[in-house]
Scaffold this motif. Structure first.
Motif, PDB file in Angstrom:
ATOM      1  N   LYS A 142     -26.659 -79.527 185.218  1.00 30.19           N
ATOM      2  CA  LYS A 142     -26.194 -78.380 184.430  1.00 30.19           C
ATOM      3  C   LYS A 142     -24.852 -77.856 184.922  1.00 30.19           C
ATOM      4  N   ALA A 143     -24.668 -77.791 186.237  1.00 26.06           N
ATOM      5  CA  ALA A 143     -23.409 -77.264 186.777  1.00 26.06           C
ATOM      6  C   ALA A 143     -22.239 -78.171 186.423  1.00 26.06           C
ATOM      7  N   GLY A 144     -22.453 -79.486 186.528  1.00 28.11           N
ATOM      8  CA  GLY A 144     -21.384 -80.424 186.185  1.00 28.11           C
ATOM      9  C   GLY A 144     -21.020 -80.380 184.724  1.00 28.11           C
ATOM     10  N   LEU A 145     -22.026 -80.219 183.870  1.00 31.03           N
ATOM     11  CA  LEU A 145     -21.779 -80.158 182.427  1.00 31.03           C
ATOM     12  C   LEU A 145     -21.113 -78.847 182.026  1.00 31.03           C
ATOM     13  N   ALA A 146     -21.469 -77.773 182.730  1.00 26.36           N
ATOM     14  CA  ALA A 146     -20.934 -76.450 182.378  1.00 26.36           C
ATOM     15  C   ALA A 146     -19.516 -76.236 182.880  1.00 26.36           C
ATOM     16  N   GLY A 147     -19.040 -77.090 183.794  1.00 29.32           N
ATOM     17  CA  GLY A 147     -17.682 -76.942 184.310  1.00 29.32           C
ATOM     18  C   GLY A 147     -17.502 -75.774 185.258  1.00 29.32           C
ATOM     19  N   THR A 148     -18.552 -75.434 185.992  1.00 35.04           N
ATOM     20  CA  THR A 148     -18.489 -74.259 186.871  1.00 35.04           C
ATOM     21  C   THR A 148     -17.868 -74.544 188.231  1.00 35.04           C
ATOM     22  N   HIS A 149     -17.670 -75.820 188.567  1.00 39.51           N
ATOM     23  CA  HIS A 149     -17.113 -76.151 189.887  1.00 39.51           C
ATOM     24  C   HIS A 149     -15.604 -75.920 189.951  1.00 39.51           C
ATOM     25  N   GLU A 150     -14.948 -75.954 188.788  1.00 43.74           N
ATOM     26  CA  GLU A 150     -13.482 -75.815 188.705  1.00 43.74           C
ATOM     27  C   GLU A 150     -12.777 -76.839 189.590  1.00 43.74           C
ATOM     28  N   ARG A 151     -13.300 -78.053 189.548  1.00 42.37           N
ATOM     29  CA  ARG A 151     -12.768 -79.127 190.373  1.00 42.37           C
ATOM     30  C   ARG A 151     -12.999 -80.459 189.664  1.00 42.37           C
ATOM     31  N   ILE A 152     -11.989 -81.306 189.631  1.00 41.36           N
ATOM     32  CA  ILE A 152     -12.181 -82.671 189.167  1.00 41.36           C
ATOM     33  C   ILE A 152     -11.820 -83.621 190.297  1.00 41.36           C
ATOM     34  N   VAL A 153     -12.401 -84.810 190.254  1.00 42.43           N
ATOM     35  CA  VAL A 153     -12.219 -85.807 191.304  1.00 42.43           C
ATOM     36  C   VAL A 153     -11.601 -87.059 190.701  1.00 42.43           C
ATOM     37  N   LEU A 154     -10.565 -87.556 191.349  1.00 47.20           N
ATOM     38  CA  LEU A 154      -9.938 -88.815 190.960  1.00 47.20           C
ATOM     39  C   LEU A 154     -10.185 -89.843 192.051  1.00 47.20           C
ATOM     40  N   GLY A 155     -10.806 -90.951 191.684  1.00 46.83           N
ATOM     41  CA  GLY A 155     -10.919 -92.070 192.600  1.00 46.83           C
ATOM     42  C   GLY A 155      -9.632 -92.865 192.559  1.00 46.83           C
ATOM     43  N   ALA A 156      -8.851 -92.785 193.621  1.00 47.31           N
ATOM     44  CA  ALA A 156      -7.517 -93.380 193.639  1.00 47.31           C
ATOM     45  C   ALA A 156      -7.591 -94.882 193.814  1.00 47.31           C
ATOM     46  N   GLY A 157      -6.973 -95.616 192.882  1.00 44.76           N
ATOM     47  CA  GLY A 157      -6.921 -97.065 192.963  1.00 44.76           C
ATOM     48  C   GLY A 157      -5.646 -97.534 193.647  1.00 44.76           C
TER      49      GLY A 157
END
Length: 291
Positions: A142-157
């Protein structure tokens, strides 16, 4: 004019969650929203669409799915321009075709009729592995879907092949006004980690420095183009799929690139993307990179 955000709808609970997420994403990015429902009823019934009272039940169901989804999207955000269409194709084929004229394609993690034990439906997997535009599979807690973390993660290639994913991640972070965690995982080869302690420590330090240098090279242009984006760089020892999976628990979106080799057939996804699509605790974006 920017291409629309396309979302596949089929009336399932998973597609409704994806629809809500897509409406919010379209509003953030200032994009129009195109709803697509794939139905083969015309092919099976060997008739043309009708507006009369004797419409086939499959036609009625398809129209209801699209109509209900359109109303739901407009209620969620009246400011987002919404269009919709029922297309006579298999779902995966329809979405792959739509991806050629989309900024982003959004799909749920499972569709109607999918077995409950499946971690990811076959349509979502096929589209994520073959589409020509970024694909976001909406899944997670639910937290990930709601966008409450205010953080995105990029896996750097790799610096030579990860540019499209980086640009996508910076645009997302800018639209969300959130923190962008950029993670570069590294590992020592087994024969080096088995050396005597001092040599093993020196080897680990060398690999970490190399990962840090590759990360700086990968981000250099995007940082200059998006100076307002808040970035946190991380070099982490361990398998990339495990590192990113752990970090998905505190993210609103995790982004990875996927190499697309021209002329190749089958699924072009990679182990990291495959793991995240099945197990991540937030939505997953797969960004294709032509090689």
């Amino acid at each position: 004019m920017e291409l629309p955000l396309v979302v596949g709808v089929d009336g399932s609970d998973s597609s409704l969650v994806a629809l809500d997420w897509a409406v919010d994403e379209a509003a953030r990015r200032g994009l129009s929203l195109r709803l697509v429902h794939a139905s083969l009823w015309e092919r099976y019934e060997d008739v043309v669409p009708s507006s009369g009272p004797d419409r086939p039940s499959e036609q009625v169901m398809a129209e209801n799915i699209v109509g209900t989804a359109t109303e739901r999207a407009q209620r969620r955000n009246p400011g987002v321009k919404v269009s919709a269409e029922v297309v006579a194709e298999e779902a995966a084929d329809a979405l792959l075709r739509e991806a050629r004229n989309a900024s982003v394609l959004v799909t749920g993690s499972r569709g109607r009729g999918e077995l409950k034990g499946l971690l990811l439906g076959s349509v979502g997997l096929t589209v994520a592995a073959r589409a020509h535009c970024p694909v976001i599979v909406v899944r997670g807690d639910k937290a990930g879907l709601a966008g409450t973390h205010e953080r995105i993660v990029l896996g750097a290639g790799e610096p030579a092949s990860g540019g499209d994913a980086v640009r996508f991640a910076f645009r997302e972070a800018e639209a969300r006004d959130g923190v962008l965690d950029v993670v570069r995982a590294w590992r020592c080869p087994a024969h080096e980690s088995a050396d005597e302690p001092r040599r093993a420590e020196d080897s680990a330090h060398l690999h970490e420095e190399r990962a840090s240098a590759e990360l700086d090279a990968l981000l250099h242009d995007a940082v200059a183009d998006h100076p307002e984006v808040r970035i946190r760089r991380h070099t982490v020892e361990g398998p990339a799929r495990k590192v990113l999976l752990n970090r998905s628990a505190a993210a609103d979106l995790v982004i990875v690139g996927a190499r697309r080799r021209t002329g190749s057939f089958g699924l072009q996804l990679g182990r990291v993307g495959h793991t995240l699509l099945h197990h991540a605790q937030c939505p997953v974006a797969i960004v294709p990179q032509r090689v």
